[in-house]
Write an enzyme that holds these catalytic residues in place. Sequence first.
Site, PDB file in Angstrom:
ATOM      1  N   GLU A   1       0.809  -1.236   0.000  1.00 25.20           N
ATOM      2  CA  GLU A   1       0.000   0.000   0.000  1.00 25.20           C
ATOM      3  C   GLU A   1       0.839   1.283   0.000  1.00 25.20           C
ATOM      4  O   GLU A   1       0.661   2.172   0.839  1.00 25.20           O
ATOM      5  CB  GLU A   1      -0.951  -0.033   1.197  1.00 25.20           C
ATOM      6  CG  GLU A   1      -1.880  -1.238   1.160  1.00 25.20           C
ATOM      7  CD  GLU A   1      -2.780  -1.367   2.380  1.00 25.20           C
ATOM      8  OE1 GLU A   1      -2.877  -0.414   3.171  1.00 25.20           O
ATOM      9  OE2 GLU A   1      -3.390  -2.443   2.549  1.00 25.20           O
TER      10      GLU A   1
ATOM     11  N   GLU B   1      -6.197 -10.761  -1.057  1.00 25.37           N
ATOM     12  CA  GLU B   1      -6.980 -10.530   0.177  1.00 25.37           C
ATOM     13  C   GLU B   1      -8.481 -10.518  -0.142  1.00 25.37           C
ATOM     14  O   GLU B   1      -9.237  -9.712   0.354  1.00 25.37           O
ATOM     15  CB  GLU B   1      -6.543  -9.217   0.845  1.00 25.37           C
ATOM     16  CG  GLU B   1      -5.051  -9.148   1.128  1.00 25.37           C
ATOM     17  CD  GLU B   1      -4.629  -7.895   1.871  1.00 25.37           C
ATOM     18  OE1 GLU B   1      -5.501  -7.144   2.354  1.00 25.37           O
ATOM     19  OE2 GLU B   1      -3.406  -7.650   1.988  1.00 25.37           O
TER      20      GLU B   1
HETATM   21  O1  G3I Z   1      -4.444  -8.407  19.091  1.00 24.80           O
HETATM   22  C1  G3I Z   1      -5.070  -7.228  19.623  1.00 24.80           C
HETATM   23  C2  G3I Z   1      -5.845  -7.579  20.881  1.00 24.80           C
HETATM   24  O2  G3I Z   1      -4.923  -8.011  21.888  1.00 24.80           O
HETATM   25  C3  G3I Z   1      -6.616  -6.346  21.364  1.00 24.80           C
HETATM   26  O3  G3I Z   1      -7.408  -6.700  22.486  1.00 24.80           O
HETATM   27  C4  G3I Z   1      -7.524  -5.856  20.217  1.00 24.80           C
HETATM   28  C5  G3I Z   1      -8.340  -4.646  20.590  1.00 24.80           C
HETATM   29  O4  G3I Z   1      -7.487  -3.511  20.596  1.00 24.80           O
HETATM   30  O5  G3I Z   1      -6.694  -5.511  19.078  1.00 24.80           O
HETATM   31  C6  G3I Z   1      -6.025  -6.659  18.583  1.00 24.80           C
HETATM   32  O6  G3I Z   1      -5.229  -6.278  17.476  1.00 24.80           O
HETATM   33  C7  G3I Z   1      -6.018  -5.998  16.296  1.00 24.80           C
HETATM   34  C8  G3I Z   1      -5.540  -6.940  15.181  1.00 24.80           C
HETATM   35  O7  G3I Z   1      -6.224  -6.639  13.955  1.00 24.80           O
HETATM   36  C9  G3I Z   1      -5.794  -8.408  15.507  1.00 24.80           C
HETATM   37  O8  G3I Z   1      -7.164  -8.632  15.612  1.00 24.80           O
HETATM   38  C10 G3I Z   1      -5.724  -4.551  15.897  1.00 24.80           C
HETATM   39  O9  G3I Z   1      -6.272  -3.700  16.875  1.00 24.80           O
HETATM   40  C11 G3I Z   1      -6.372  -4.278  14.536  1.00 24.80           C
HETATM   41  O10 G3I Z   1      -5.978  -2.990  14.058  1.00 24.80           O
HETATM   42  C12 G3I Z   1      -5.903  -5.304  13.515  1.00 24.80           C
HETATM   43  O11 G3I Z   1      -6.618  -5.067  12.307  1.00 24.80           O
HETATM   44  C13 G3I Z   1      -6.003  -5.669  11.176  1.00 24.80           C
HETATM   45  C14 G3I Z   1      -5.766  -4.570  10.142  1.00 24.80           C
HETATM   46  O12 G3I Z   1      -5.159  -5.151   8.965  1.00 24.80           O
HETATM   47  C15 G3I Z   1      -4.840  -3.513  10.685  1.00 24.80           C
HETATM   48  O13 G3I Z   1      -4.747  -2.502   9.787  1.00 24.80           O
HETATM   49  C16 G3I Z   1      -6.942  -6.709  10.590  1.00 24.80           C
HETATM   50  O14 G3I Z   1      -7.085  -7.805  11.485  1.00 24.80           O
HETATM   51  C17 G3I Z   1      -6.397  -7.213   9.257  1.00 24.80           C
HETATM   52  O15 G3I Z   1      -7.358  -8.036   8.599  1.00 24.80           O
HETATM   53  C18 G3I Z   1      -6.081  -6.042   8.328  1.00 24.80           C
HETATM   54  O16 G3I Z   1      -5.475  -6.556   7.176  1.00 24.80           O
HETATM   55  C19 G3I Z   1      -5.065  -5.564   6.210  1.00 24.80           C
HETATM   56  C20 G3I Z   1      -3.868  -6.128   5.484  1.00 24.80           C
HETATM   57  O17 G3I Z   1      -2.848  -6.409   6.416  1.00 24.80           O
HETATM   58  C21 G3I Z   1      -3.386  -5.165   4.415  1.00 24.80           C
HETATM   59  N1  G3I Z   1      -4.472  -4.883   3.474  1.00 24.80           N
HETATM   60  C22 G3I Z   1      -5.684  -4.347   4.123  1.00 24.80           C
HETATM   61  C23 G3I Z   1      -6.187  -5.324   5.174  1.00 24.80           C
HETATM   62  C24 G3I Z   1      -7.470  -4.800   5.807  1.00 24.80           C
HETATM   63  O18 G3I Z   1      -7.198  -3.615   6.524  1.00 24.80           O
END
Ligand code: G3I
Length: 380
Positions: free
Chosen positions: A164, A269
């Site tokens: 990205e 994705e």
């Molecule tokens: O693991 C912590 C947990 O301990 C905590 O309690 C919880 C609440 O704060 O957060 C958890 O971490 C989260 C993580 O996902 C795991 O679930 C993060 O806050 C959250 O920001 C993170 O989101 C991920 C996102 O990327 C971040 O930008 C999504 O799961 C993931 O599917 C998404 O994937 C991205 C690709 O990497 C790149 N392309 C876009 C795609 C969608 O945004």
Amino acid sequence: MRLINYGFLLLCSLIYLGCGPSTADVSETASNTESAPSLGAVYAPNFYIGAAVNRVQLDGTDSAGLAILEREFTSITPENVMKWENIQPEANRFEWDMADAYVELGEQQDMWIVGHTLVWHSQLPDYVKETTDPDQLRTYLEEHIRAVAGRYKGKIDGWDVLNEALNEDGSYRESVFYKVLGEQYIVDVFRLAQEVDPDAELYYNDYNLNNPEKREGAIRIAKLLQDNGVRIDGIGMQAHYNLNGPPISQVRNSIDAYAATGVKVMITELDLTVLPNPWDLEGAAVEQNFEESEMMNPYPGGLPDSVQIRLADRYEELFRLFLEKHEHITRVTFWGIHDNQSWLNGWPIRGRTNYPLLFDRQFKPKKAHERLMQLAANRD
Ligand code: G3I
């Protein structure tokens, strides 16, 4: 490096397609197969079928999801465990456990193992995000890539080296990397990844790469690397789509345009949101809070059959294109194993119930899965 057991997968495909060996052979062979042919098996002659894997599949919490993964898929991508904020949360402090478990799973299952992602502006620890000194930032990038790509050298089949880096108009995103180092950082990180793990494929990965302006940006990155004698093996189209768009023609034009630069194309994705989004609403203020809105969360208790069919139709439409372009496409990865895992339950509005994937919350295949299996069976 993974060479998936094409013999077995192909046999499964032939059995499934009803053009396999004689009945006697099939009965004997079938008695040896652990389960009926899977999505990964029936599409093995065309491309890998992958899924994003999260901590809950790696630590055993989601054993049902893990069972689906091992049965249905031939490639894996780490949804979060290899991101910079998780694997090196502070300078020179590494958290390897989950990433090691991820790679071990892929090796045990003989899958195509993707690394996601070495360089991304999001999910960056503050020590990197707040760096303003070019030499310091180059050092952080070099140390991170050498540590992570070096640890998994010979195990990761393909790295999302850079994720990205573009804006929607095709210009470079004003990330900390671009602001402090300029365009050169792109050449430097791919060159370093190539040096650290010369056998891994190297990818540029982004969303909305069907968008013509952004397409030109991705092509510019590929040519920048090629002109500098640095390898780029593939462009990853994330494909976070919906029931109505983007048009198949735009996706087709992008696949053709990327293939014309000489790189492989991957769908990296894939998911299809079935819920409305704020920007779909005429005149809706995007910052408007919709968290309690029933209008924005219309299916909290289950997806109506009519929408299941629309989802199946849309996945079939996309897979018809992927089969048409299978000489260019090496992998189609879904951004999750089942609906309960999807990031789309919490984005762009928290607390919704979305249904973007092929397996439901009871870990059962949906109509869309059945439709893709039928499509493979009818493939000419
Ligand atoms: O693991 C912590 C947990 O301990 C905590 O309690 C919880 C609440 O704060 O957060 C958890 O971490 C989260 C993580 O996902 C795991 O679930 C993060 O806050 C959250 O920001 C993170 O989101 C991920 C996102 O990327 C971040 O930008 C999504 O799961 C993931 O599917 C998404 O994937 C991205 C690709 O990497 C790149 N392309 C876009 C795609 C969608 O945004």
